[in-house]
Design a protein around this motif. Structure first.
Motif, PDB file in Angstrom:
ATOM      1  N   ALA A   9       0.818  -1.219   0.000  1.00 49.12           N
ATOM      2  CA  ALA A   9       0.000   0.000   0.000  1.00 49.12           C
ATOM      3  C   ALA A   9       0.850   1.267   0.000  1.00 49.12           C
ATOM      4  N   ILE A  10       2.124   1.114   0.253  1.00 45.65           N
ATOM      5  CA  ILE A  10       3.026   2.263   0.360  1.00 45.65           C
ATOM      6  C   ILE A  10       3.931   2.383  -0.846  1.00 45.65           C
ATOM      7  N   SER A  11       4.402   1.257  -1.336  1.00 47.80           N
ATOM      8  CA  SER A  11       5.459   1.254  -2.344  1.00 47.80           C
ATOM      9  C   SER A  11       5.059   1.986  -3.618  1.00 47.80           C
ATOM     10  N   ARG A  12       5.967   2.842  -4.084  1.00 44.56           N
ATOM     11  CA  ARG A  12       5.854   3.577  -5.340  1.00 44.56           C
ATOM     12  C   ARG A  12       4.708   4.583  -5.365  1.00 44.56           C
ATOM     13  N   ARG A  13       4.167   4.906  -4.203  1.00 44.11           N
ATOM     14  CA  ARG A  13       3.140   5.946  -4.146  1.00 44.11           C
ATOM     15  C   ARG A  13       3.771   7.217  -3.573  1.00 44.11           C
ATOM     16  N   TRP A  14       3.205   8.356  -3.935  1.00 44.45           N
ATOM     17  CA  TRP A  14       3.809   9.636  -3.594  1.00 44.45           C
ATOM     18  C   TRP A  14       3.083  10.299  -2.424  1.00 44.45           C
ATOM     19  N   TYR A  15       3.877  10.886  -1.552  1.00 44.82           N
ATOM     20  CA  TYR A  15       3.359  11.683  -0.443  1.00 44.82           C
ATOM     21  C   TYR A  15       3.710  13.146  -0.713  1.00 44.82           C
ATOM     22  N   THR A  16       2.695  13.989  -0.750  1.00 47.56           N
ATOM     23  CA  THR A  16       2.920  15.428  -0.923  1.00 47.56           C
ATOM     24  C   THR A  16       3.268  16.038   0.436  1.00 47.56           C
ATOM     25  N   LEU A  17       4.366  16.753   0.480  1.00 47.01           N
ATOM     26  CA  LEU A  17       4.890  17.253   1.745  1.00 47.01           C
ATOM     27  C   LEU A  17       4.411  18.661   2.050  1.00 47.01           C
ATOM     28  N   GLU A  18       4.252  18.929   3.321  1.00 49.82           N
ATOM     29  CA  GLU A  18       3.996  20.287   3.761  1.00 49.82           C
ATOM     30  C   GLU A  18       5.250  21.128   3.535  1.00 49.82           C
ATOM     31  N   PHE A  60      28.967  19.140  11.936  1.00 50.69           N
ATOM     32  CA  PHE A  60      28.687  20.360  12.690  1.00 50.69           C
ATOM     33  C   PHE A  60      27.270  20.855  12.422  1.00 50.69           C
ATOM     34  N   LEU A  61      26.605  20.294  11.437  1.00 53.73           N
ATOM     35  CA  LEU A  61      25.199  20.596  11.181  1.00 53.73           C
ATOM     36  C   LEU A  61      24.302  19.562  11.843  1.00 53.73           C
ATOM     37  N   GLY A  62      24.863  18.784  12.782  1.00 53.06           N
ATOM     38  CA  GLY A  62      24.141  17.669  13.375  1.00 53.06           C
ATOM     39  C   GLY A  62      23.012  18.081  14.296  1.00 53.06           C
ATOM     40  N   GLY A  63      22.224  17.080  14.682  1.00 51.79           N
ATOM     41  CA  GLY A  63      21.108  17.282  15.592  1.00 51.79           C
ATOM     42  C   GLY A  63      19.804  16.804  15.003  1.00 51.79           C
ATOM     43  N   VAL A  64      18.770  16.884  15.810  1.00 52.87           N
ATOM     44  CA  VAL A  64      17.432  16.488  15.377  1.00 52.87           C
ATOM     45  C   VAL A  64      16.818  17.624  14.569  1.00 52.87           C
ATOM     46  N   LYS A  65      16.267  17.306  13.419  1.00 50.84           N
ATOM     47  CA  LYS A  65      15.680  18.300  12.525  1.00 50.84           C
ATOM     48  C   LYS A  65      14.154  18.211  12.574  1.00 50.84           C
ATOM     49  N   GLU A  66      13.521  19.251  12.046  1.00 52.67           N
ATOM     50  CA  GLU A  66      12.064  19.238  11.970  1.00 52.67           C
ATOM     51  C   GLU A  66      11.605  18.090  11.070  1.00 52.67           C
ATOM     52  N   PRO A  67      10.601  17.329  11.497  1.00 56.89           N
ATOM     53  CA  PRO A  67      10.131  16.216  10.652  1.00 56.89           C
ATOM     54  C   PRO A  67       9.453  16.723   9.384  1.00 56.89           C
ATOM     55  N   LEU A  68       9.493  15.891   8.362  1.00 57.12           N
ATOM     56  CA  LEU A  68       8.750  16.173   7.129  1.00 57.12           C
ATOM     57  C   LEU A  68       7.391  15.494   7.240  1.00 57.12           C
ATOM     58  N   ILE A  69       6.331  16.264   6.987  1.00 58.28           N
ATOM     59  CA  ILE A  69       4.963  15.750   7.107  1.00 58.28           C
ATOM     60  C   ILE A  69       4.345  15.691   5.712  1.00 58.28           C
ATOM     61  N   GLY A  70       3.760  14.550   5.377  1.00 54.82           N
ATOM     62  CA  GLY A  70       3.178  14.395   4.055  1.00 54.82           C
ATOM     63  C   GLY A  70       1.865  13.632   4.083  1.00 54.82           C
ATOM     64  N   ARG A  71       1.132  13.731   2.954  1.00 55.37           N
ATOM     65  CA  ARG A  71      -0.141  13.011   2.802  1.00 55.37           C
ATOM     66  C   ARG A  71      -0.127  12.286   1.470  1.00 55.37           C
ATOM     67  N   LEU A  72      -0.631  11.075   1.490  1.00 58.21           N
ATOM     68  CA  LEU A  72      -0.638  10.230   0.306  1.00 58.21           C
ATOM     69  C   LEU A  72      -1.477  10.847  -0.793  1.00 58.21           C
ATOM     70  N   THR A  73      -0.887  10.914  -2.001  1.00 64.02           N
ATOM     71  CA  THR A  73      -1.608  11.410  -3.174  1.00 64.02           C
ATOM     72  C   THR A  73      -1.359  10.453  -4.319  1.00 64.02           C
ATOM     73  N   GLU A  74      -2.167  10.548  -5.338  1.00 59.37           N
ATOM     74  CA  GLU A  74      -1.966   9.718  -6.526  1.00 59.37           C
ATOM     75  C   GLU A  74      -0.973  10.381  -7.462  1.00 59.37           C
ATOM     76  N   GLY A  75      -0.358   9.585  -8.363  1.00 60.17           N
ATOM     77  CA  GLY A  75       0.558  10.132  -9.363  1.00 60.17           C
ATOM     78  C   GLY A  75       1.980  10.054  -8.939  1.00 60.17           C
TER      79      GLY A  75
END
Length: 531
Positions: free
Chosen positions: A382-391, A516-531
């Motif tokens: 259900a996940i493979s090869r499907r696209w998530y549009t990111l905020e 030196f750019l290390g650390g926890v970063k803001e998560p990427l949030i996305g929603r499943l879309t077609e295409g």
């Protein structure tokens, strides 16, 4: 037919590694012997490697040399024997060597005033401390500054780093206080270039690189074409070991004197106190771009575990590359597990069984912190090869997709271009390019690139173009999280991703280590879309 020796692994080589393999200088290898021939038990070296892996988490390579011969060597998959690695501040010891050679040739004196070399950059007002600053103070990190001058190179406008350095207030008498100051090492590089007419990377070629059989390496430059000196050099693990052996042997290499014995002794001696903690290897004194250590040792080192350690009492050199955060912990592993194994240099009875175990262990090294896990999950289809549009996000990525059959991570950027990062399952690594989408660069120029820095920072902001080589490994966790780790081939940095799928939503958590750019970063949030 050559015998198998501990840690000799045959792998396909390509790209830069293939070019290095073809170079005649690759024949200038250190001799290989069994550990027992140099008085070390193979079982003890095996215990050292086990401790190095379990206690430091992200080792990349190790080479143990005794009596000028390699006893053990290994590279954690996906790192390669012939791959160069960014050294960070271990570069400083090579800059010091260039200065020592210039002194030996009468082109420079340690007591030359720094201002003598920069009449055009001289500030309008010069206080007594700046006037008193000598070349030796640059080398011993005792310039009299109360802050590292390096950040000023990025903050102040213009490309004249020497002028920027001389404009930073000198509040203490030079030679009285230790302050780690990468800008001072840059000034050493600039001075050596002035007095020799060559960049230090070129000046060192007939004097160091060629005699040691080191392929002339890349070294980052400032906007004015001066090697930055304090960072930015990239070498192979064996190159580091050869350098350490040269210093161990008082500047002599295979019967040829390359460095004056007086310089080797002076550079590795204590010139300034840097603390009084008997349990800290950062408080045993500082030489000329070399750190004094406990146990009578000295070292050159660079951030995240780049190490050239010389133990003269044990006639041993250790070369390491890594991507760790606890450098003292790394040194403690050496003191706790390797040092006790280094008894008198008397040959021990051969132990073929233990030597074979050591060889197998070194040949099978792989980053133990790779995600591992399963390669299949019930919801994969259900996940493979499907696209998530990111905020909207700080990376300017618009969509992400997971091809779980190939497998690969696909990242679409604003403008429509897509980066495809293949990954391996269950601790296997797949090679790819394109980690720049996460804002991380390896800081190593490819052939033909100028290697210029716009910021004076070893990795942050150093962008030589897309397509830096990486390897990626992934696996499913028991909670349904897909974890991926991306490692740079030529630098310590790693990007860690955790993809959590809930219905049509994706939460891609990310962090960076070994940078030196290390650390926890803001998560990427996305929603499943077609295409």
């Amino acid at each position: 037919m050559r015998p198998r020796l501990p840690g000799r692994r045959t792998r396909p080589v390509r790209g830069e590694a293939a070019r290095l393999e073809r170079c005649p200088m690759s024949d200038f290898r250190l001799p290989r012997v069994s550990p027992e021939a140099e008085g070390v038990r193979s079982a003890d070296l095996l215990a050292f490697v086990d401790a190095l892996e379990s206690r430091t988490r992200w080792p990349h390579s190790v080479m143990v040399v005794r009596g000028g011969s390699v006893l053990a060597e290994g590279w954690w998959e996906p790192y390669r024997r012939l791959g160069r690695h960014l050294l960070y501040s271990l570069s400083k010891s090579f800059t010091s060597t260039a200065a020592g050679l210039a002194v030996a040739e009468g082109k420079l004196s340690l007591d030359d005033p720094v201002l003598r070399f920069f009449p055009a950059e001289r500030p309008a007002e010069v206080n007594e401390h700046l006037a008193a600053m000598r070349v030796r103070h640059l080398l011993s990190m005792s310039t009299g500054h109360t802050e590292d001058t390096l950040p000023h190179f990025a903050r102040r406008p213009g490309d004249n780093w020497a002028r920027t350095f001389l404009a930073v207030p000198v509040n203490r008498p030079p030679g009285t206080h230790f302050l780690y100051n990468s800008g001072a090492t840059y000034m050493v590089s600039a001075i050596v270039q002035q007095v020799t007419g060559q960049k230090i990377v070129d000046y060192l070629r007939p004097r160091l690189w060629d005699p040691l059989g080191i392929v002339p390496p890349p070294w980052e430059e400032c906007p004015r074409g001066i090697n930055v000196g304090g960072w930015g050099l990239s070498l192979r693990t064996e190159d580091i070991a050869k350098f350490g052996q040269l210093y161990h042997d008082g500047g002599v290499w295979r019967g040829q004197r390359l460095l004056p014995a007086t310089w080797v002794a002076d550079a590795t001696s204590k010139h300034i106190s840097n603390g009084n903690d008997p349990n800290s290897d950062w408080a045993q004194g500082y030489g000329f771009q070399f750190w004094r250590c406990r146990h009578g040792a000295w070292r050159g080192d660079g951030a995240f575990g780049q190490l050239c350690l010389v133990m003269p009492e044990q006639e041993t050199v250790v070369a390491l590359t890594a991507g760790i955060d606890d450098f003292q912990g790394l040194l403690n592993v050496i003191w706790d597990t390797l040092l006790p194994a280094l008894g008198p240099r008397r040959a021990l009875p051969a132990n073929p069984a233990d030597e074979r175990r050591l060889t197998r262990r070194l040949d099978a090294l792989s980053l133990g912190s790779a995600p591992g896990g399963e390669s299949c999950w019930p919801s994969s289809a259900a996940i493979s090869r499907r696209w998530y549009t990111l905020e909207p996000n700080d990376l300017d990525l618009t969509r992400v997709s997971f091809d779980l059959d190939t497998p690969a991570l696909l990242l679409e950027r604003q403008g429509g271009s897509t980066v495809r990062l293949p990954f391996g399952w269950q601790g296997q690594w797949a090679e790819g390019r394109g980690i720049e989408v996460f804002g991380i660069y390896d800081g190593v120029p490819d052939e033909g690139e100028p290697g210029r820095s716009d910021t004076g920072h070893a990795i942050a902001g150093v962008a030589y173009g897309d397509g830096r080589p990486v390897s990626t490994s992934g696996g499913w966790r028991a909670d349904g999280t897909l974890r991926l780790t991306i490692v740079l081939h030529r630098a310590p940095a790693q990007v860690h991703l955790s993809a959590k799928f809930t219905g049509d939503e994706l939460r891609l958590e990310r962090s960076v280590s070994g940078s030196f750019l290390g650390g926890v970063k803001e998560p990427l949030i996305g929603r499943l879309t077609e295409g």
